[in-house]
Enzyme design. Structure first.
Site, PDB file in Angstrom:
ATOM      1  N   TRP A   7      -2.892  -2.675  -1.518  1.00 42.99           N
ATOM      2  CA  TRP A   7      -2.445  -4.041  -1.838  1.00 42.99           C
ATOM      3  C   TRP A   7      -3.190  -4.915  -0.842  1.00 42.99           C
ATOM      4  O   TRP A   7      -2.933  -4.872   0.360  1.00 42.99           O
ATOM      5  CB  TRP A   7      -0.936  -4.149  -1.658  1.00 42.99           C
ATOM      6  N   CYS A  14       0.817  -1.208   0.000  1.00 44.45           N
ATOM      7  CA  CYS A  14       0.000   0.000   0.000  1.00 44.45           C
ATOM      8  C   CYS A  14       0.857   1.267   0.000  1.00 44.45           C
ATOM      9  O   CYS A  14       1.960   1.277   0.531  1.00 44.45           O
ATOM     10  CB  CYS A  14      -0.878   0.026   1.240  1.00 44.45           C
ATOM     11  N   LYS A  28      14.498 -14.360  -9.025  1.00 44.54           N
ATOM     12  CA  LYS A  28      14.274 -13.365 -10.089  1.00 44.54           C
ATOM     13  C   LYS A  28      13.367 -13.950 -11.163  1.00 44.54           C
ATOM     14  O   LYS A  28      12.440 -13.303 -11.633  1.00 44.54           O
ATOM     15  CB  LYS A  28      15.594 -12.929 -10.753  1.00 44.54           C
ATOM     16  N   ARG A  41       5.204   0.239  -6.047  1.00 47.01           N
ATOM     17  CA  ARG A  41       5.201  -0.585  -4.839  1.00 47.01           C
ATOM     18  C   ARG A  41       4.281  -1.790  -4.975  1.00 47.01           C
ATOM     19  O   ARG A  41       4.378  -2.722  -4.189  1.00 47.01           O
ATOM     20  CB  ARG A  41       4.731   0.249  -3.643  1.00 47.01           C
ATOM     21  N   LYS A  83       6.852  -3.841  -3.606  1.00 43.97           N
ATOM     22  CA  LYS A  83       8.263  -3.479  -3.508  1.00 43.97           C
ATOM     23  C   LYS A  83       8.748  -3.557  -2.072  1.00 43.97           C
ATOM     24  O   LYS A  83       9.841  -4.009  -1.791  1.00 43.97           O
ATOM     25  CB  LYS A  83       8.457  -2.061  -4.062  1.00 43.97           C
ATOM     26  N   GLU A  93      19.181 -16.526  -5.875  1.00 45.33           N
ATOM     27  CA  GLU A  93      18.783 -15.214  -6.376  1.00 45.33           C
ATOM     28  C   GLU A  93      18.257 -15.317  -7.818  1.00 45.33           C
ATOM     29  O   GLU A  93      17.250 -14.715  -8.175  1.00 45.33           O
ATOM     30  CB  GLU A  93      19.971 -14.241  -6.270  1.00 45.33           C
ATOM     31  N   GLY A 147      -0.380  -0.701   6.594  1.00 47.44           N
ATOM     32  CA  GLY A 147      -0.066  -1.559   7.742  1.00 47.44           C
ATOM     33  C   GLY A 147      -1.220  -2.488   8.040  1.00 47.44           C
ATOM     34  O   GLY A 147      -2.107  -2.690   7.192  1.00 47.44           O
TER      35      GLY A 147
END
Ligand code: AGP
Length: 619
Positions: A76, A2, A499, A27, A614, A495, A103
């Protein structure tokens, strides 16, 4: 996750709120909304499910809303479906109050039943609406006659009854000149603009508008009008705080001519690494020395460290795993790398005096990492934060900070922040090794010289994009892929796998190469991509064996290596000749490009993959 924006100033709030929400879209979100208090004192709320374009249409880019104070939100979904009903702002039924919230309200069910008993009717499934209606109840119950004092008292009354984490911005009908804010556990920043102030959950929302910023700390309140920012502590006492210059150029958050932020950020890695490595190396007596004084880590302090605990989530955890190998190898110090999200489910068993805990995080706001940081500090263990966001909560709460200087990272999938984290952990390993007497001045200088060569090597490596695109074309239709590596290369494998999952939606798994034959090899069938990473000469022969085992079952092999020895039948990506310390960082680059190219070939939104955010500010 959010995002919040707010505005109080001389201009029209609507277009500025929409602009700010656009800058927060990176985000991740699934619905959005705005509320503005008109000059007549009435609140107008407009919300839309889906992309921001829907909200832009409904509000005519904000122009349909008249008033110079407002709040906006990208949601979100956590509690309740991602539809218009659950989108923020949430207003009281009589239109007296409206809030946006980031939150999670921990006690929302309890509050809901209390408020329902008082006669309130909920119109959404969100935890936020409990806070919205509670604020309304507190406003009604407050005997203050001055509207601002009454609003602040109501906000304090609400906050006193909330558990969990929140950043909340509120509007009150009849107050067309003020936005109110309170935070605990979720970030909120107030930007000073020409002609007013903007509030935001994240600095990028302010870029291009604000020149200075004031960071709200946990438990604090603010009343923001066109003329001033009034700050209050948790007890309601007025406090003052200097604003800080925002030293991020607005272009830093632009795509800069690239098709995607992710590609731009991959290409920016040489500069990001140069800035980061340069910040923590200096010359002494004609030799390069690691200098971590900025984090209070002088040689004496480092020499006293007996054990290192690295923790983070996702890619930051992978950087920690790579750092663990470097610290064990160079500094010969016991080191653990832990998932921050799991740390609280374990017995910590920390030696207070000798442990250096290191929180690794791009955003500095990840709820799980922040909780682990607080847990360590509560156990009396000092925490060093390796963060990219200088004004983040972790940067503020940690005992020392090593900033990665990657610049703003907008794409949800981290690239430049990850390699910068790995470089900082290498620097920490070198500094620890020197302080513990494991390496002499000459070896320290030579290791730092190798690290200084990293940015140019990454620059050279970016030239593999064409070869990677060809490999990507062969992999774009895959349903599943395996990434394997031994030792430190397992960190790169994890990683690479993450990805690929994030931006291509292909199921991928990372395995220590030797483990494949203990079970997962049953999943290898003709055509399944197996990407082997091999940057260390001591593991090359065993990696060849693991690749051969997969190849003989029909796997489509890709071999990313620093050495000369090829894997029969594999498509080869050669990393530039590099010191074994930095080669694993280099390996990240073709893996990032591979995920990026496959995501593009599959026609996906690589910058904002589905379901992801994000900065994950909920636990
Ligand atoms: C990486 O590509 C991911 N988006 C994610 O795993 C991320 O690294 C993780 O959420 C941690 O974020 P942080 O570095 O901001 O703490």
């Amino acid at each position: 996750m959010c995002g919040i924006v707010g505005y109080a100033g001389a201009g029209e709030a609507g277009p500025l709120l929409l602009e700010g929400l656009g800058r927060l879209a990176y985000r991740g979100y699934d619905s959005a909304g705005v509320a503005v208090c008109g000059d007549d004192g009435r609140l107008s709320v407009i919300r839309a499910a889906g992309r921001l374009d829907r909200l832009r249409e409904k509000t005519q880019d904000g122009a349909a809303l008249h008033g110079s104070c407002g709040i906006g939100h990208t949601r979100w979904a956590t509690h309740g479906a991602p539809d218009e009903r659950n989108a923020h702002p949430h207003a009281s039924p009589d239109g007296l109050t409206a809030i946006v919230h980031n939150g999670i309200i921990g006690n929302h069910l309890l509050l809901r039943s209390r408020l329902e008993a008082m006669g309130y009717v909920f119109r959404s499934e969100t935890d936020t609406e409990a806070a919205a209606l509670l604020l309304h109840a507190c406003w009604l119950a407050c005997g203050e006659s001055d509207p601002r004092r009454r609003a602040l008292a109501a906000l304090r009354g609400m906050a006193a009854q909330l558990t969990g984490s929140y950043a909340i911005c509120a509007l009150f009908a009849g107050q067309p000149d003020a936005v109110y804010a309170v935070r605990r556990g979720s970030p909120l920043v107030i930007g000073c603009c020409d002609g007013g102030y903007m509030l935001a959950s994240d600095v990028p929302a302010l870029l291009g508008r604000a020149h200075h910023a004031v960071h709200l700390h946990d438990g604090e309140y603010a009343c923001v009008s066109a003329e001033a920012v009034e700050l209050y502590d948790a007890d309601g006492c007025r406090i003052s705080r200097e604003s800080e210059a925002l030293d991020i150029a607005p272009e830093a958050a632009d795509k800069g001519g690239y098709a995607h932020y992710m590609l731009k950020e991959i290409v920016e890695q040489p500069q990001a690494l140069r800035r980061t490595i340069g910040a923590y190396t200096g010359e002494a007596g004609g030799s390069l020395r690691a200098d971590l004084q900025a984090a209070g880590l002088g040689r004496e302090r480092l020499a006293a460290v007996r054990h290192v605990l690295l923790f983070g989530c996702g890619s930051a955890y992978h950087a920690g795993v790579a750092g663990r190998y470097a610290m064990e190898r160079l500094a010969r110090i016991p080191c653990r790398a832990e998932l921050a999200s799991e740390l609280r489910s374990r017995e910590l068993l920390l030696d207070q005096a000798g442990t250096l805990a290191v929180a690794v995080s791009q955003s500095g706001e990840t709820a799980d990492t922040l909780a682990a940081l607080r847990l360590c500090r509560a156990h009396g263990v000092p925490v060093l934060a390796v963060v990219n966001a200088a004004h983040s909560t972790m940067a503020r709460e940690a005992d020392g900070v090593l900033l990665t200087r990657a610049g703003p990272e907008i794409a949800v999938a981290t690239t430049k922040a990850y390699t910068a984290q790995a470089a900082v952990l290498d620097l920490l390993a070198i500094a620890l090794a020197a302080a513990r007497g494991c390496i002499g001045v000459r070896e320290e200088a030579s290791l730092l010289g190798a690290l200084h060569a990293l940015p140019d090597a990454v620059g050279d490596l970016l030239g593999v994009r064409d070869s990677i695109r060809r490999i990507a074309e062969g992999m774009a239709g895959a349903h599943s892929a395996f990434f394997i590596g031994r030792g430190i290369d397992h960190a790169a494998a994890m990683e690479g796998s993450l990805k690929l999952k994030e931006v291509s939606y292909i199921h991928a798994e990372a395995y220590p190469a030797g483990e494949l034959k203990h079970g997962a090899i049953s999943l290898i069938e003709p055509g399944v991509p197996v990407i082997g990473i091999c940057t260390q000469t001591d593991t090359a022969a065993r990696m060849q064996t693991a690749m051969a085992e997969a190849g003989s079952r029909g796997a489509c092999l890709v071999h990313i290596s620093s050495g000369e020895c090829a894997v029969p039948g594999a498509q080869e990506i050669r990393l530039p000749q590099a010191h074994p310390l930095i080669a694993p960082v280099l390996a990240a680059v073709p893996l990032q490009l591979l995920a990026y190219e496959i995501g593009c070939l599959r026609g996906l939104d690589v910058d904002q993959p589905r379901n992801l955010a994000k900065s994950v500010t909920v636990e």
